[in-house]
Design a protein around this motif. Structure first.
Motif, short mmCIF file in Angstrom:
data_model
loop_
_atom_site.label_atom_id
_atom_site.label_comp_id
_atom_site.label_asym_id
_atom_site.label_seq_id
_atom_site.Cartn_x
_atom_site.Cartn_y
_atom_site.Cartn_z
N GLY A 285 0.84 -1.29 0.08
CA GLY A 285 -0.01 -0.11 0.03
C GLY A 285 1.00 1.28 0.13
O GLY A 285 1.96 1.19 0.45
N SER A 286 0.13 2.21 -0.38
CA SER A 286 0.84 3.82 -0.47
C SER A 286 -0.15 4.71 -0.57
O SER A 286 -1.01 4.38 -0.80
CB SER A 286 1.94 3.74 -1.75
OG SER A 286 1.03 3.77 -2.82
N THR A 287 0.48 5.97 -0.18
CA THR A 287 -0.55 7.02 -0.51
C THR A 287 0.10 8.11 -1.56
O THR A 287 1.27 8.26 -1.77
CB THR A 287 -0.52 7.91 1.03
OG1 THR A 287 -1.10 7.03 1.98
CG2 THR A 287 -1.20 9.22 0.77
N LEU A 288 -0.88 8.41 -2.50
CA LEU A 288 -0.46 9.65 -3.32
C LEU A 288 -0.99 10.74 -2.70
O LEU A 288 -2.09 11.09 -2.53
CB LEU A 288 -1.17 9.30 -4.73
CG LEU A 288 -0.78 8.11 -5.49
CD1 LEU A 288 -1.69 7.63 -6.53
CD2 LEU A 288 0.65 8.28 -5.87
N GLU A 362 4.19 22.72 -7.26
CA GLU A 362 2.90 22.59 -6.94
C GLU A 362 2.42 21.77 -8.10
O GLU A 362 2.19 22.10 -9.37
CB GLU A 362 2.39 24.10 -6.93
CG GLU A 362 0.88 24.10 -6.69
CD GLU A 362 -0.05 25.39 -6.91
OE1 GLU A 362 -1.34 25.34 -6.88
OE2 GLU A 362 0.80 26.41 -6.99
N GLY A 363 1.15 20.89 -7.70
CA GLY A 363 0.50 20.04 -8.58
C GLY A 363 0.97 18.72 -8.87
O GLY A 363 0.37 17.86 -9.07
N ASP A 364 2.24 18.69 -8.59
CA ASP A 364 2.90 17.30 -8.69
C ASP A 364 2.25 16.35 -7.50
O ASP A 364 2.05 16.85 -6.23
CB ASP A 364 4.55 17.32 -8.52
CG ASP A 364 4.95 18.10 -9.66
OD1 ASP A 364 4.58 18.13 -10.50
OD2 ASP A 364 6.28 18.44 -9.30
N TRP A 365 2.38 15.21 -7.49
CA TRP A 365 2.02 14.09 -6.92
C TRP A 365 3.08 13.36 -6.30
O TRP A 365 4.16 13.06 -6.95
CB TRP A 365 1.02 13.13 -7.26
CG TRP A 365 -0.45 13.68 -7.66
CD1 TRP A 365 -0.68 14.50 -8.68
CD2 TRP A 365 -1.45 13.53 -6.70
NE1 TRP A 365 -2.09 14.81 -8.68
CE2 TRP A 365 -2.35 14.22 -7.42
CE3 TRP A 365 -1.79 12.98 -5.68
CZ2 TRP A 365 -3.97 14.52 -7.16
CZ3 TRP A 365 -3.10 13.06 -4.96
CH2 TRP A 365 -4.27 13.71 -5.64
N ILE A 366 3.41 12.94 -4.92
CA ILE A 366 4.35 12.26 -4.31
C ILE A 366 3.63 10.80 -3.70
O ILE A 366 2.80 10.91 -3.08
CB ILE A 366 5.05 12.86 -3.20
CG1 ILE A 366 5.47 14.18 -3.70
CG2 ILE A 366 5.99 12.00 -2.62
CD1 ILE A 366 6.11 15.14 -2.62
N GLU A 367 4.34 9.88 -4.31
CA GLU A 367 3.76 8.48 -3.79
C GLU A 367 4.56 8.23 -2.49
O GLU A 367 5.65 8.11 -2.70
CB GLU A 367 3.85 7.46 -4.80
CG GLU A 367 3.53 6.28 -4.30
CD GLU A 367 3.28 5.02 -5.29
OE1 GLU A 367 2.73 3.88 -5.30
OE2 GLU A 367 4.01 5.26 -6.48
N ILE A 368 4.15 8.26 -1.35
CA ILE A 368 4.83 7.64 -0.14
C ILE A 368 4.39 6.27 0.00
O ILE A 368 3.24 5.71 0.37
CB ILE A 368 4.55 8.29 1.16
CG1 ILE A 368 4.59 10.01 0.85
CG2 ILE A 368 5.11 8.19 2.37
CD1 ILE A 368 3.22 10.94 0.89
N CYS A 369 5.57 5.51 -0.08
CA CYS A 369 5.39 3.80 -0.36
C CYS A 369 5.64 3.30 1.37
O CYS A 369 5.74 3.86 2.14
CB CYS A 369 6.42 3.43 -1.01
SG CYS A 369 6.47 4.25 -2.79
N HIS A 370 5.20 1.80 1.10
CA HIS A 370 5.20 1.24 2.29
C HIS A 370 4.35 1.69 3.58
O HIS A 370 4.74 1.37 4.55
CB HIS A 370 6.61 1.25 2.72
CG HIS A 370 7.78 0.27 2.01
ND1 HIS A 370 7.35 -0.04 0.82
CD2 HIS A 370 8.99 0.15 2.25
CE1 HIS A 370 8.53 -0.63 0.21
NE2 HIS A 370 9.53 -0.49 1.13
N LEU A 371 3.16 2.17 3.05
CA LEU A 371 2.24 2.72 3.90
C LEU A 371 0.98 1.68 4.04
O LEU A 371 0.03 2.14 4.60
CB LEU A 371 1.77 4.18 3.60
CG LEU A 371 2.60 5.36 3.97
CD1 LEU A 371 1.95 6.52 3.46
CD2 LEU A 371 2.63 5.33 5.54
#
Length: 395
Positions: A285-288, A362-371
Motif C-alpha cells: 500500500g501507498s499514499t498519493l 505545486e500540482g505534482d504528486w508524491i507517492e509515499i510507499c510502504h504505507l
C-alpha cells in the motif's frame, strides 16, 4: 472522483484468483490513476499482488499457522486478498474487527489476542464462534470465564512480558505478565480450558532475529516453572519491513531462527502461531499526496500526520517516496525535503528528510510507499481533511 471515461484508462483487475473481487477501481499503473483522478483529496493505493506475495512468503516459510493482525490494515480488499492467498487465521482486537472478518471470510478462524477486552466484546466474540482469547492478569481471566459461562471449550493464551529486545518500537510496559505472574496464570487457567498457550510480542519492526529465540527461551522457563501442559505458543508479530535507514535480514532468516528455537526449547510438537501484520501489507500500500505549495525545501501536501503519515511524523520514519510530475520536465538532482500536512496544526509535520528530485512543484504528486500498514488504518478526519478514495494498482 474520476473522469467519466476513466474506464478507458483502467485495466482489468487481476487479483490472485484471476478476478477482481476488490470492488475497487483497478488500474495498471499509478500514472493511470492520476490521469483519471479529478478529486481534491489524497489517494490510497493498494497493490494486491504484493500483498498476496507477502502472504505466500509466510505461508511457505513460517513454521506454524499464519495469523494476520487485522489492525495493521483492515481494508476489505486486504482481507479478501489475504484470504484468497491462503491465510485462514486472523488476529482481531475488537467487536468491529470480529464482525468485519466474519463478513468477508465467514469460515476464518479468529483469535481475540488483545489482552484487555470489554465484557460485551467477550460475549459477542464467543457468540460468533471465537474460542481463542489472550489475557495477562487474573481479573481478565475471570472476565473471560464468566462472560463465556465456563464452557470448557476455550483456548486461552497467557501474554508474557519480555525482557527488553532490539525492536525499533518496543511494546513492553502496556501488556504482559512477568515471570511469577505468568506462572500463576498458567496454573489458574489450566483446569478451565481445552487448550492452554503462551503468547508474546518482541516489539514492532524487530531487526534482530535472536529476539525470537530469547523470547522462546523465556517462555520455556515459565512453562517449566508452572509445571502444566502447554498446548500452543504464539510468537506474535514484529516481522520487519525494509524502510529507508533500516536493513532487516531476509524473512527466511527469521523463520529459521524461530524454527531452531522451537526445537531447542521443546515447542516443536505443539501448535505454533505467528501474528504478522506489517510484514504482510506494508509494501502492498501507498499514499498519493499532492503538493499544494512549495516553500524552499518544505512541501505542503494534502495528507499528513493526521492522515496516513502518522508514523512519518510521530516516529520520524523516512518512508520511500516517488515523484509523479504533473507535466513533463527535465529530471533534476535529488534534494532533501520536509513535508507538512494540510491541517492547521503545527504538529502536522514530517521531518524526513525525504529525497526527491529538486524540481518538485505545486500540482505534482508524491507517492509515499510502504504505507500499507498503519497508514490508511490510522487516518483521521481532523480539520475536515481525509480521503475516501482507494484504488487497486495491478502492477
Amino acid at each position: 472522483m474520476f473522469k467519466s471515461d476513466y474506464a478507458t484508462l483502467a485495466r482489468p483487475a487481476i487479483l490472485p484468483d484471476s478476478s477482481n473481487r476488490s470492488g475497487l477501481p483497478a488500474f495498471a499503473s499509478v500514472g493511470d490513476v492520476l490521469r483519471a483522478y479529478e478529486g481534491d483529496d489524497a489517494i490510497f493505493v493498494l497493490y494486491p499482488k504484493k500483498i498476496a506475495a507477502a502472504a505466500r512468503t509466510f505461508l511457505n516459510g513460517f513454521p506454524g499457522k499464519v495469523m494476520y493482525a487485522v489492525k495493521a490494515n483492515p481494508h476489505p480488499t486486504v482481507l479478501k486478498t489475504l484470504w484468497t492467498a491462503g491465510v485462514r487465521h486472523f488476529d482481531v482486537a475488537s467487536t468491529r474487527e470480529v464482525d468485519l472478518v466474519k463478513a468477508i471470510a465467514p469460515s476464518a478462524k479468529l483469535f481475540f489476542m488483545h489482552p484487555v477486552k470489554s465484557r460485551a466484546a467477550i460475549r459477542h466474540a464467543y457468540a460468533e464462534g471465537v474460542r481463542d482469547f489472550s489475557f495477562d492478569c487474573i481479573d481478565e481471566l475471570h472476565k473471560i470465564l464468566e462472560e463465556t459461562g465456563y464452557p470448557g471449550d476455550l483456548n486461552l493464551h497467557v501474554r508474557l512480558a519480555l525482557p527488553k529486545g532490539d525492536a525499533v518500537m518496543p511494546l513492553s510496559g502496556k501488556f504482559g505478565a512477568d515471570r511469577s505472574e505468568a506462572v500463576d496464570l498458567l496454573t489458574s487457567a489450566r483446569p478451565h480450558v481445552a487448550m492452554l498457550g503462551m503468547t508474546f510480542h518482541v516489539g514492532s519492526q524487530c531487526l534482530n532475529t535472536d529476539d525470537y529465540g530469547r523470547a522462546l527461551a523465556w517462555a520455556r522457563e515459565i512453562a517449566d516453572d508452572a509445571g502444566v501442559k502447554i498446548d500452543s505458543i504464539d510468537c506474535g508479530g514484529g516481522f520487519p519491513v525494509a524502510y529507508p535507514g533500516m536493513s532487516p535480514r531476509p524473512m527466511s532468516n527469521y523463520f529459521s531462527a524461530i524454527k531452531e528455537a522451537l526445537a531447542v526449547h521443546g515447542f516443536e510438537d505443539i501448535q505454533v502461531l505467528g501474528e504478522p501484520g506489517r510484514a504482510l501489507c506494508a509494501q502492498g500500500g501507498s499514499t498519493l499526496a499532492r503538493v499544494e505549495l512549495r516553500k524552499g525545501t518544505d512541501l505542503y501536501l494534502n495528507d499528513g500526520s493526521y492522515g496516513s503519515l502518522f508514523d512519518a511524523a510521530q516516529c520520524a520514519w523516512k518512508f520511500p517516496v516517488k515523484l509523479h510530475r504533473s507535466a513533463p520536465r527535465e529530471a533534476d538532482n535529488n534534494t532533501a525535503f520536509r513535508f507538512f500536512g494540510p491541517t492547521c496544526d503545527s504538529l502536522d509535520v514530517m521531518e524526513g528528510p525525504f529525497e526527491l528530485p529538486g524540481d518538485v512543484e505545486e500540482g505534482d504528486w508524491i507517492e509515499i510507499c510502504h504505507l500499507g500498514a498503519y497508514g490508511q488504518a490510522l487516518a483521521s478526519r481532523f480539520n475536515g481533511f481525509f480521503s475516501e478514495t482507494t484504488v487497486a494498482v495491478m502492477s
